[in-house]
Design a protein around this motif. Sequence first.
Motif, PDB file in Angstrom:
ATOM      1  N   LYS B  93       0.880  -1.169   0.000  1.00 34.84           N
ATOM      2  CA  LYS B  93       0.000   0.000   0.000  1.00 34.84           C
ATOM      3  C   LYS B  93       0.917   1.218   0.000  1.00 34.84           C
ATOM      4  O   LYS B  93       1.560   1.514   1.001  1.00 34.84           O
ATOM      5  N   HIS B  94       1.022   1.880  -1.136  1.00 35.24           N
ATOM      6  CA  HIS B  94       2.018   2.939  -1.288  1.00 35.24           C
ATOM      7  C   HIS B  94       1.649   4.143  -0.430  1.00 35.24           C
ATOM      8  O   HIS B  94       0.483   4.499  -0.307  1.00 35.24           O
ATOM      9  N   PHE B  95       2.663   4.764   0.124  1.00 35.32           N
ATOM     10  CA  PHE B  95       2.423   5.809   1.104  1.00 35.32           C
ATOM     11  C   PHE B  95       1.811   7.065   0.469  1.00 35.32           C
ATOM     12  O   PHE B  95       2.193   7.481  -0.613  1.00 35.32           O
ATOM     13  N   ARG B  96       0.866   7.657   1.183  1.00 33.55           N
ATOM     14  CA  ARG B  96       0.230   8.902   0.708  1.00 33.55           C
ATOM     15  C   ARG B  96       0.578  10.009   1.688  1.00 33.55           C
ATOM     16  O   ARG B  96       0.153   9.981   2.838  1.00 33.55           O
ATOM     17  N   TYR B  97       1.332  10.968   1.201  1.00 32.22           N
ATOM     18  CA  TYR B  97       1.776  12.048   2.079  1.00 32.22           C
ATOM     19  C   TYR B  97       0.616  12.995   2.390  1.00 32.22           C
ATOM     20  O   TYR B  97      -0.221  13.284   1.545  1.00 32.22           O
ATOM     21  N   LEU B  98       0.606  13.477   3.616  1.00 29.77           N
ATOM     22  CA  LEU B  98      -0.368  14.478   4.083  1.00 29.77           C
ATOM     23  C   LEU B  98      -1.810  14.041   3.887  1.00 29.77           C
ATOM     24  O   LEU B  98      -2.688  14.863   3.627  1.00 29.77           O
ATOM     25  N   GLN B  99      -2.059  12.742   3.974  1.00 30.82           N
ATOM     26  CA  GLN B  99      -3.448  12.319   3.799  1.00 30.82           C
ATOM     27  C   GLN B  99      -3.941  11.462   4.961  1.00 30.82           C
ATOM     28  O   GLN B  99      -4.974  10.810   4.840  1.00 30.82           O
ATOM     29  N   THR B 100      -3.179  11.475   6.060  1.00 29.49           N
ATOM     30  CA  THR B 100      -3.609  10.681   7.208  1.00 29.49           C
ATOM     31  C   THR B 100      -3.079  11.309   8.493  1.00 29.49           C
ATOM     32  O   THR B 100      -2.033  11.971   8.469  1.00 29.49           O
ATOM     33  N   ASP B 101      -3.807  11.079   9.572  1.00 24.95           N
ATOM     34  CA  ASP B 101      -3.294  11.541  10.866  1.00 24.95           C
ATOM     35  C   ASP B 101      -2.399  10.491  11.506  1.00 24.95           C
ATOM     36  O   ASP B 101      -1.844  10.707  12.572  1.00 24.95           O
ATOM     37  N   MET B 102      -2.278   9.340  10.854  1.00 24.11           N
ATOM     38  CA  MET B 102      -1.444   8.285  11.405  1.00 24.11           C
ATOM     39  C   MET B 102       0.034   8.534  11.085  1.00 24.11           C
ATOM     40  O   MET B 102       0.370   8.903   9.957  1.00 24.11           O
ATOM     41  N   VAL B 103       0.858   8.306  12.075  1.00 24.89           N
ATOM     42  CA  VAL B 103       2.301   8.371  11.847  1.00 24.89           C
ATOM     43  C   VAL B 103       2.810   6.940  11.781  1.00 24.89           C
ATOM     44  O   VAL B 103       2.569   6.136  12.683  1.00 24.89           O
ATOM     45  N   THR B 104       3.492   6.611  10.693  1.00 27.14           N
ATOM     46  CA  THR B 104       3.910   5.235  10.434  1.00 27.14           C
ATOM     47  C   THR B 104       5.417   5.063  10.538  1.00 27.14           C
ATOM     48  O   THR B 104       5.912   3.947  10.578  1.00 27.14           O
ATOM     49  N   TYR B 105       6.155   6.160  10.521  1.00 29.87           N
ATOM     50  CA  TYR B 105       7.617   6.072  10.678  1.00 29.87           C
ATOM     51  C   TYR B 105       8.133   7.434  11.126  1.00 29.87           C
ATOM     52  O   TYR B 105       7.517   8.468  10.868  1.00 29.87           O
ATOM     53  N   SER B 106       9.264   7.418  11.804  1.00 27.07           N
ATOM     54  CA  SER B 106       9.871   8.660  12.262  1.00 27.07           C
ATOM     55  C   SER B 106      10.296   9.502  11.061  1.00 27.07           C
ATOM     56  O   SER B 106      10.742   8.958  10.052  1.00 27.07           O
ATOM     57  N   GLN B 107      10.144  10.805  11.216  1.00 27.00           N
ATOM     58  CA  GLN B 107      10.471  11.750  10.137  1.00 27.00           C
ATOM     59  C   GLN B 107       9.465  11.703   8.984  1.00 27.00           C
ATOM     60  O   GLN B 107       9.726  12.252   7.914  1.00 27.00           O
TER      61      GLN B 107
END
Lengths: 166, 743
Positions: B93-107
Amino acid sequence: MDQVAAPVLVDQATHTITLTINKIPYELKIQPWVTLLDAIREYVQLTGTKKGCDQGQCGACTVLVNGKRINSCLTLAVMKDGADITTIEGVAEDGILHPLQQAFIDHDAFQCGYCTPGQICSAIGLLNEGKARTKEDIQELMSGNLCRCGAYTNIVAAVQQVKDKL
Amino acid sequence: MNNETSYIGQPVNRVDGYAKVTGDAKYAADYNAGGLCYGVVVSAGIARGRIVRIDASAALQLEGVFQVFTHENVSGLAWFNMSYKDMDAPPGKHFRYLQTDMVTYSQQPVALVVAETFELARYAATLVNITYAADAHTTSLTGNLDKARPPKGKKTGFKKPANRGHFEKAFKAAQVTTDVTYYQGAEHHNPMEMHATTVLYYKNGSITVYDKTQGVLNTQSYVKSVFGLSGKKVKVLSPFVGGAFGSALRPQYQLFMAVLAALELKRSVKVMLTRQQMFSFGFRPITQQSLSLGALEDGSLQAISHKAISGTSQFEDYVENIVNWSGMLYHCKNVQQDYKLVSLDTYTPLDMRAPGAVTGVFGLECAMDELAYKLHMDPLELRRINYSVEDGSMKKPYSSKALMDCYEQAAARFGWSKRNPRPGSMKNGHLLTGWGMATGMWDAMTVPARAKATFTADGKLTVGSATADIGTGTYTIMTQIAAETLGLPIDHVTFQLGDASLPFAYLEGGSATAASVGTAVQQACLQIRERLLSLAKDIPDSPFRELSIEQITFADGKMYMSETPANFIHLKDILTLTATDAVNVTSTPLPNIFKQMKYAKNTHSAVFVEVQVDEELGSVKVSRVVSAVAAGRILNPKTARSQIVGGIVWGISGALYEESVMDHQFGRFINHNYAEYHIPVNLDINDIEVIFVEENDDVVNPLGVKGVGEIGQVGVAAAVANAIYHATGKRIRDLPITLDKLL
């Protein structure tokens, strides 16, 4: 990270300074928080000087200020009011390459070319300093300029060739 | 006929050399436009959790700050996962920037601040106040090996590990065995140019994107599908790339950010990541690998087991060929391979120079050295005994394999025969000298590529393909191929790349560009030759009328009758005399798949290293390297040598310096700058000698080219580690070999 100070009003006052870059005087109205690197790149729009880390660790932003090599990212532009600056765009004269520029081409002393302006300015500064005697001296005194492509041996060969002809 | 237009195989200076030494070469952040504004990215401060509140009000109060983009105000972008897939995306599931309140990795990028000046944007970014609800994170590979599982889905170029024979039985029956485990931490590409994108916005809503990328078409298709734009509205240019080494194979988030801001604000925008943020996306994965080798007393390998476990992200399964090399490099009937992943709370790893091989061949070649010592056998002799003329994993012969010549030439040049095998045998005061060697191997791949060529009446040839030159020398070698094929002086030829409007080329990577785009360029120029002959036949009283293309020679800007070279015509005169402005062609080479399928296609190398270890300080100096490379035809020995030397520097770097250190308490790479993430400086690199071994190959492509971008690095770290063992008697099995491990 969570504790951020309350916003302070930014002093957006500009200062008028003159930087002579490659023999051309530029009058700049500039805020004090602008680094010499960003002044050269974004305000004067001479983009040959590169940003590789913005914290004095890589040397890509090396320029000559009054003949001495410095990391332009570690200097504020307002501190250099009246200074005489040479960037990579001013190294060749009248379209004739500086011997170091030609030596870099002949020895293939670069690959991607991004660190090259800094390497060449640094090498000119090194020759001006007159401290380098041996190959090891050149290696040591060029160690402030990182090259991720790994062209170091060719850079040393290029600098040595020009130094030996001086 | 002087034939002064023979350039292939010549040490031609880079055609873009002048631009690179004068500052004329423009990289992604070197563009400007009226009203250009600057974006600065805010990176997440936790490794896993949720953004509870994001307060940008203080930033927005500042005059000159245009917008702070966050997940709360970004919408209307593509819905389907497919839209976020790029040419180098691993399955997931390719990452979508600025589209979730979830944090999945540091930085993880969580906000973009856009302002009138860079300084203001940078300051305003510090005022964005984010409250997180942090969850426990998992970033340790070695602490979670029990969660290792097979990778899901497929990735281009990934070969599934394959077993053959009966490893267990053969290993038990072997007379001499080794059983060892190696560990490598993460490495980040860190090209000198930090990832940057400048987007110029035009009133009609179209944009020109100057991106740091190894594939302008990859950038273009990503922007089109994520933002729902037509191709006509998105021009992508990338004429110069300040190094990449794989980091620009996928569209990185500065691209997304710059395009988003430009479209939303209807302004031109520049976004450059910071050096710290260069540690916030793909990297060479953290890997633990185990090797078990079994041999008879004569050194012949009976059993090989190679098992690797790598980290990946929680959302994509990055895979690379780590263990496969052990089934190919040596002759062995019983091979067992296993490759598993552990999902960690990091971003997805990414192809980094010779992905897989740098890791897997390090393990294999260190294990071979360990086995050689157990056998009381010279490490080079052990390789010779187990030399394989076929790829045992596919049971196919090599299209060419001059590895034995590599061994012989490099060993002779290095003086290997004078080596005393006893560790610590070369001691001078507190300096211990050690000699080590290893084999390298990489693929000779061909990927799809097209090229167009235009020959004009002024005698100039322009050739183009949407490929890239990341410092590899693409501009130069393509110009050489075109000039020689059409017989033109090199300064009459211009090669264009890094423009999405040019004919298709696959991503620049994997050492495939010289072979793939080179073949397309050669074919385009051959088509121009045909067209020129055909035109020449139309000239009244043409002496060429009865001739076929095989009877013609193109050289020195002229077309000659091969048998009677006194009969010739200047190429530009053909156009003038036939009132033709230009000859245009586009080539689409189709490789001879049926012929190629019968063979394994690889490059090989033999690398010999001398180290000096300070017994008291534990510091290591690589004083001498000799590498012999068999990579088919070398188009330009000057630029190719630079590629190999660069690879060797990377190998030394991986062996001694580089590691992105994960602080598991914060789940963050903590040494995220050039001061603490060590790469070699000038003084660290000493004598490096490169030998190109002759290797003729008419299978891989008509040019006989195999590519040199990766092979230089493969095996180097093993040779360094083996040399350190020879110097000190210490086997260090986790990289980098820092001085503390030797004390």
